[in-house]
Design a protein around this motif. Structure first.
Motif, short mmCIF file in Angstrom:
data_model
loop_
_atom_site.label_atom_id
_atom_site.label_comp_id
_atom_site.label_asym_id
_atom_site.label_seq_id
_atom_site.Cartn_x
_atom_site.Cartn_y
_atom_site.Cartn_z
N UNK A 3 0.84 -1.21 0.00
CA UNK A 3 0.00 0.00 0.00
C UNK A 3 0.88 1.26 0.00
N UNK A 4 1.98 1.23 0.73
CA UNK A 4 2.90 2.38 0.73
C UNK A 4 3.48 2.60 -0.66
N UNK A 5 3.84 1.52 -1.34
CA UNK A 5 4.32 1.65 -2.71
C UNK A 5 3.24 2.23 -3.62
N UNK A 6 2.00 1.76 -3.44
CA UNK A 6 0.90 2.23 -4.28
C UNK A 6 0.65 3.73 -4.10
N UNK A 7 0.82 4.23 -2.89
CA UNK A 7 0.62 5.66 -2.62
C UNK A 7 1.53 6.52 -3.50
N UNK A 8 2.70 6.00 -3.83
CA UNK A 8 3.70 6.75 -4.60
C UNK A 8 3.75 6.34 -6.08
N UNK A 9 2.88 5.44 -6.49
CA UNK A 9 2.98 4.83 -7.81
C UNK A 9 2.08 5.53 -8.84
N UNK A 10 2.66 6.15 -9.88
CA UNK A 10 1.84 6.82 -10.90
C UNK A 10 0.98 5.86 -11.73
N UNK A 11 1.32 4.58 -11.74
CA UNK A 11 0.51 3.61 -12.49
C UNK A 11 -0.87 3.42 -11.87
N UNK A 12 -1.01 3.76 -10.59
CA UNK A 12 -2.32 3.66 -9.92
C UNK A 12 -3.32 4.59 -10.60
N UNK A 13 -2.88 5.79 -10.96
CA UNK A 13 -3.77 6.74 -11.63
C UNK A 13 -4.21 6.20 -12.99
N UNK A 14 -3.31 5.56 -13.70
CA UNK A 14 -3.65 4.96 -15.00
C UNK A 14 -4.69 3.87 -14.81
N UNK A 15 -4.51 3.01 -13.81
CA UNK A 15 -5.48 1.95 -13.56
C UNK A 15 -6.82 2.53 -13.12
#
Length: 121
Positions: A69-81
């Motif tokens: 979850x900490x990685x996801x908070x900083x991950x720009x690919x989350x916005x794409x998904x």
């Protein structure tokens, strides 16, 4: 919009909607035709380091989930998904793990659900 989870090894079904593979590595023994993947978004998967640590210590699921979850908070690919999910009525997140209850796709799905704004009926 609905988000579903499914093993990439299971047969594709029209009810899956838009199929997104969320693993960093292509699943062994699965052809691209059989996988029927619409999008391979490997950058939203756990980092290689985190994935390797979890495979060496699978009993630490909560620790893994927190770090992911900490990685996801900083991950720009989350916005794409999130954009993919917003644009389609049904999205199925595909993963290769054997356990349908303990895998990174479930953590990812829960993370995305917690960030989606509530909609009025």
């Amino acid at each position: 919009m609905a988000v579903q989870l499914k093993r990439v090894y299971d047969d594709a079904d029209p009810a899956d909607g838009y199929r997104v593979l969320v693993d960093r590595l292509w699943p062994r023994g699965v052809t691209k035709d059989r996988a029927a993947v619409d999008l391979w978004l490997k950058d939203v998967a756990p980092s290689a380091e985190l994935r390797k640590e979890w495979h060496h210590n699978p009993g630490h699921t909560e620790e893994f989930a927190g770090r992911y979850r900490s990685e996801l908070e900083q991950n720009p690919a989350v916005a794409e998904l999130a954009e993919v999910i917003e644009q389609r009525p049904t999205v199925t997140l595909l993963y290769g793990a054997k356990d349908p209850m303990v895998n990174h796709a479930r953590v990812l799905s829960d993370f995305l659900a917690s960030r989606r704004p509530e909609r009025s009926p």
